[in-house]
Each structure stands twice: as structure tokens, then as C-alpha cells.
Design an enzyme around this catalytic site. Sequence first.
Site, PDB file in Angstrom:
ATOM      1  CG  PHE A   7      -2.657   5.430  13.526  1.00  0.00           C
ATOM      2  CD1 PHE A   7      -1.842   5.334  14.636  1.00  0.00           C
ATOM      3  CD2 PHE A   7      -2.667   6.614  12.800  1.00  0.00           C
ATOM      4  CE1 PHE A   7      -1.053   6.407  15.019  1.00  0.00           C
ATOM      5  CE2 PHE A   7      -1.888   7.689  13.174  1.00  0.00           C
ATOM      6  CZ  PHE A   7      -1.070   7.593  14.292  1.00  0.00           C
ATOM      7  CE  LYS A  21      -8.062  -3.527  14.191  1.00  0.00           C
ATOM      8  NZ  LYS A  21      -6.990  -3.963  13.311  1.00  0.00           N
ATOM      9  N   PRO A  81      -2.375 -12.197  10.702  1.00  0.00           N
ATOM     10  CG  PRO A  81      -0.453 -12.601  11.948  1.00  0.00           C
ATOM     11  CD  PRO A  81      -1.018 -12.741  10.574  1.00  0.00           C
ATOM     12  CG  ASP A  82      -5.622  -6.932  14.246  1.00  0.00           C
ATOM     13  OD1 ASP A  82      -4.807  -6.226  14.879  1.00  0.00           O
ATOM     14  OD2 ASP A  82      -6.615  -6.458  13.672  1.00  0.00           O
ATOM     15  CB  ILE A  83       0.358  -6.618  14.408  1.00  0.00           C
ATOM     16  CG1 ILE A  83       0.810  -7.463  13.212  1.00  0.00           C
ATOM     17  CG2 ILE A  83       1.523  -6.244  15.308  1.00  0.00           C
ATOM     18  CD1 ILE A  83       1.644  -6.708  12.193  1.00  0.00           C
ATOM     19  CB  VAL A  84      -2.644  -3.306  17.035  1.00  0.00           C
ATOM     20  CG1 VAL A  84      -4.048  -3.335  16.486  1.00  0.00           C
ATOM     21  CG2 VAL A  84      -2.539  -2.311  18.166  1.00  0.00           C
ATOM     22  CE  LYS A 133     -10.661  -0.139  11.484  1.00  0.00           C
ATOM     23  NZ  LYS A 133     -10.113   0.584  10.347  1.00  0.00           N
ATOM     24  CG  ASN A 149      -0.169  -0.068   2.508  1.00  0.00           C
ATOM     25  OD1 ASN A 149       0.580   0.838   2.837  1.00  0.00           O
ATOM     26  ND2 ASN A 149      -0.307  -1.170   3.241  1.00  0.00           N
TER      27      ASN A 149
HETATM   28  O1  PMT Z   1       2.950   6.118   6.480  1.00  0.00           O
HETATM   29  P1  PMT Z   1       2.341   7.415   6.004  1.00  0.00           P
HETATM   30  O2  PMT Z   1       2.475   7.596   4.520  1.00  0.00           O
HETATM   31  O3  PMT Z   1       2.829   8.590   6.791  1.00  0.00           O
HETATM   32  O4  PMT Z   1       0.756   7.331   6.259  1.00  0.00           O
HETATM   33  C1  PMT Z   1       0.259   7.242   7.561  1.00  0.00           C
HETATM   34  C2  PMT Z   1      -0.946   6.282   7.655  1.00  0.00           C
HETATM   35  C3  PMT Z   1      -2.106   6.833   6.849  1.00  0.00           C
HETATM   36  C4  PMT Z   1      -0.568   4.897   7.133  1.00  0.00           C
HETATM   37  C5  PMT Z   1      -1.304   6.181   9.183  1.00  0.00           C
HETATM   38  O5  PMT Z   1      -1.655   7.458   9.645  1.00  0.00           O
HETATM   39  C6  PMT Z   1      -2.455   5.205   9.427  1.00  0.00           C
HETATM   40  O6  PMT Z   1      -3.621   5.526   9.326  1.00  0.00           O
HETATM   41  N1  PMT Z   1      -2.089   3.949   9.778  1.00  0.00           N
HETATM   42  C7  PMT Z   1      -3.021   2.823   9.963  1.00  0.00           C
HETATM   43  C8  PMT Z   1      -3.436   2.304   8.626  1.00  0.00           C
HETATM   44  C9  PMT Z   1      -4.311   1.093   8.741  1.00  0.00           C
HETATM   45  O7  PMT Z   1      -3.892   0.032   8.333  1.00  0.00           O
HETATM   46  O8  PMT Z   1      -5.458   1.251   9.319  1.00  0.00           O
HETATM   47  P2  PMT Z   1      -6.528   0.068   9.568  1.00  0.00           P
HETATM   48  O9  PMT Z   1      -7.778   0.788   9.880  1.00  0.00           O
HETATM   49  O10 PMT Z   1      -6.522  -0.882   8.427  1.00  0.00           O
HETATM   50  O11 PMT Z   1      -5.950  -0.706  10.831  1.00  0.00           O
HETATM   51  C10 PMT Z   1      -6.356  -0.386  12.155  1.00  0.00           C
HETATM   52  C11 PMT Z   1      -5.226  -0.612  13.145  1.00  0.00           C
HETATM   53  O12 PMT Z   1      -4.903  -2.001  13.204  1.00  0.00           O
HETATM   54  C12 PMT Z   1      -3.924   0.096  12.827  1.00  0.00           C
HETATM   55  O13 PMT Z   1      -3.392   0.515  14.043  1.00  0.00           O
HETATM   56  C13 PMT Z   1      -3.067  -0.987  12.198  1.00  0.00           C
HETATM   57  O14 PMT Z   1      -1.674  -0.761  12.418  1.00  0.00           O
HETATM   58  C14 PMT Z   1      -3.527  -2.217  12.945  1.00  0.00           C
HETATM   59  N2  PMT Z   1      -3.424  -3.488  12.206  1.00  0.00           N
HETATM   60  C15 PMT Z   1      -4.172  -3.710  11.093  1.00  0.00           C
HETATM   61  C16 PMT Z   1      -4.105  -4.933  10.478  1.00  0.00           C
HETATM   62  C17 PMT Z   1      -3.257  -5.939  10.991  1.00  0.00           C
HETATM   63  N3  PMT Z   1      -3.156  -7.118  10.415  1.00  0.00           N
HETATM   64  N4  PMT Z   1      -2.530  -5.700  12.087  1.00  0.00           N
HETATM   65  C18 PMT Z   1      -2.593  -4.489  12.705  1.00  0.00           C
HETATM   66  O15 PMT Z   1      -1.915  -4.263  13.722  1.00  0.00           O
END
Ligand code: PMT
Length: 406
Positions: free
Chosen positions: A323, A341, A305-308, A337, A210
Site C-alpha cells: 500500500f 520495495k 525494518p521494512d517488513i514488506v 515505492k 498512527n
Molecule cells: O487501517 P485503516 O484506518 O482502515 O486505514 C487504511 C490505511 C490508510 C492505513 C491503508 O489503506 C494504507 O494506506 N496502508 C499503508 C500505510 C503506510 O504505511 O504506507 P507507507 O507509504 O508508509 O508504506 C508503504 C508500504 O510499505 C505499505 O505497504 C506498508 O505496509 C509497508 N511498510 C512500511 C514501513 C515498514 N517499516 N514496513 C512496511 O512493510
Amino acid sequence: MGQLNNRNVIVGITGGIAAYKAAQLVRELQDLGAEVRVVMTRSATEFITPMTLQALSGNPVHLDLLDSAAEAAMGHIELARWADLVCVAPATADFLARLCAGRADDLLCSLCLATGAPLLLAPAMNQGMWRDPATAANITLLRERGVALVGPADGSQACGDIGPGRMEEPAVIAARVAASFESRLLDNYRAVVTAGPTREALDPVRFISNHSSGKMGFAIADACASAGAVTTLISGPVRLPTPNRVKRVDVISALEMYEAAQAAARDCDIFIACAAVSDYRPARPEPQKIKKNGDSMQLEMVRNPDIVAAVAERDNRPFMVGFAAETNHMESHARDKMRRKNLDLIVANDVSRADAGFDGDNNAATLFWPGGKREFALTSKTQLARRLVEVIAQQVDLAGSQEPTP
Ligand code: PMT
């Protein structure tokens, strides 16, 4: 690496005899690693030429609020967002008065009003002007508003008077600029930050990924370290230098990030998941390059896997910050979310905006936690990261459940 590496500093110069010292200040800031842009008032140009400052800073000098060429390149709002700190040196009595009154009749005052970045002023004026009750009242008001001051120093003045009003020496001002990026908010805490994208291999030469550049996560790791936290940054593949005092662990795929996060979470008080992790990966990455075969191809993907969420399930879990990259229904999606999580706080950013989110230098965010919410308007990722760390530090203290490392 310099103390001001990756920091954007605007040096504002107003019209006083000490303006000539601003040239040295620009050099001192650059020597510490800062990227410097200069904004001058018209009267400052009577004391030192814009050409000198342009040559030193390596950037065009900004002079006028209503200059269409300058506005197209970098107008006052862009400058306000770009800055991690605005340092006005020298700051004349007139400038202090205009700033107090909220005047926006020149570029420097407008920029100071518009920016969310901290202001640091180095006053310089005749000792009588400095002692005048009007100036004293202005200084008090500015301090109440959170504006920081360096100096003035005491001594002999260009006008022949002796007393307070000399601009502080450039090296002292530069040191204050560097110090203002440090706080002790996270002293004795250990923070882990994930950043950047993950890459999920299809074959040895292709992958699914991405647009995450890592800038937001790196800025957060930098802000955590500047706030005193022992900081580990787990980064997907990005082209960014490692922030000062940060331990970096490079990974490629979501599975590697998962392993690194689990290992780092053992010694962690605050976990901040900023990485854009691939939710799925190809079920069977091919060991050899996939050859073209027919008009379409099917790809089977399996869930990563969902890391967080996995870190949040650990015994003695750290304070958990996630995030949420959202395009609509920001609050409800983000809060949902956060609950799913098991997070303590979530930072929602609207990634449908062209001027924020993935890849650019700026971002805007709304933070949600159980019973609370805080909004941050568009600003640089560096600036936003500092604000986030302030809120995280408050919430960690309030949660009280995370004892600092002895
Ligand atoms: O890197 P930049 O170009 O500066 O851009 C910043 C950003 C837009 C990437 C950042 O600000 C951001 O929004 N990051 C989270 C992006 C994301 O994957 O969001 P999500 O809604 O899909 O995931 C929710 C949360 O779960 C996030 O904290 C993510 O890190 C975490 N996650 C998601 C999937 C996974 N398998 N494991 C995770 O830990």
C-alpha cells in the site's frame, strides 16, 4: 459468526403484493449477521408499512430522494457507498424497466445507479407480465450488465394465475445474498495480510503510533477468505472482530510484525501489506515511566525494518502487494515505492482526503502494477477490498509464477 457478519445489505422494496415477504427477508439477513437498511418505493408503502421495516431493521426506512432530513442523515450517495450489496425484493416489472432505462427519478433507482455494490434482484409479478417480451428483454439486458437474479419461482399467484412470477422465498434470497459474497478466485492460494498500526513504546505507558484503525486490512483479509484463500491476518493493536475463516496473529510493535510476517511468509502465495508500520522506533524505550524534566526532551529514534521489502527479498517470494499512503504526486510516488520495495502491485490511497484513508469506513484507491493501472472511486472499505482481490487474483494468474498450493 454469521455468514453475513460485517456485511452491509440494502433491501430495496418495490410495490408488489410480495412486499410483505420483505419483512421476513430482513429477519433472515439479520440472522446471518448482516447490517440491514431498507429503501422503499412509494408504491411499496401501499403493501407494507415503513414502520414495520423500521422496527425490524432497527434503522430508519429510506423513502424519498428529495427528503432533506433523510439526505442530511444518509442520502442516496452515502447509502450507495455504505452498501456491500443491494437486494431488491420484490422487484416489479416496472422497477426492472426503470432500472434498464437508467431512470433516477426515485431513491431506489438512483441508489442502484450510483452504487458500485453488486445488485441482486428478486423479480415478482404476474406470470403474463414475466413472460412478456418487454420484461424478457429487460431481464436479458440487466443480466448482460452483471445484475444477478434470484427467482422468480413457479406456482400459484396472488392473482389466481399459475406460472412463473412468484417471488423466491426469503430464506432462498438470503442464502443467495450470502453466496454472492463468496468467490473461488483465490481457491488453493494462501494469503497473508498485515493490518492496523504499530505501537512503538517510549516507556511502559506511552507509545508512538498512527491513526490506522485496521478496517482496510481486515476487509482485505475477509475478502481473501471469501475468495477461498487460506488467510492469515497479522494485526497491530485494533478493536475489530476477526473475520470468518481468518487466522489472526496479534502484534504490537513493528519488530513483532516483522517477526510474524517472516514466519507467515514461509507458507504464503500472496502477501498484502496494508499495515501502517512506524518507520522509526525510540532507540531506548525506558523501563520506567519517564518523569517530567525541563521544558523539552530529546528522543532518539532508530529505523524499523521494512517488513514488506524484507518479505519481497525472500527466495520463492510470494506475489507482493503493498500500500502507499500518499498526500501528493500519487502515481510517481506509488510507482517509485513499488520499485524500491520490489512489489508486484501497489495500492495507492490519497490520505489527504478527509473522506478516505485512515480510520473511516470508506476509501478510494488507484492500483498500479508494471504496465497497468486501475482506479476505484470512493466506496466502502469492504467493497473496495473485494475489488482489490479481483484485480490481485487476475494479476496473480497473469504473473503465473506463483503456483497454487497442491
Ligand atoms: O487501517 P485503516 O484506518 O482502515 O486505514 C487504511 C490505511 C490508510 C492505513 C491503508 O489503506 C494504507 O494506506 N496502508 C499503508 C500505510 C503506510 O504505511 O504506507 P507507507 O507509504 O508508509 O508504506 C508503504 C508500504 O510499505 C505499505 O505497504 C506498508 O505496509 C509497508 N511498510 C512500511 C514501513 C515498514 N517499516 N514496513 C512496511 O512493510
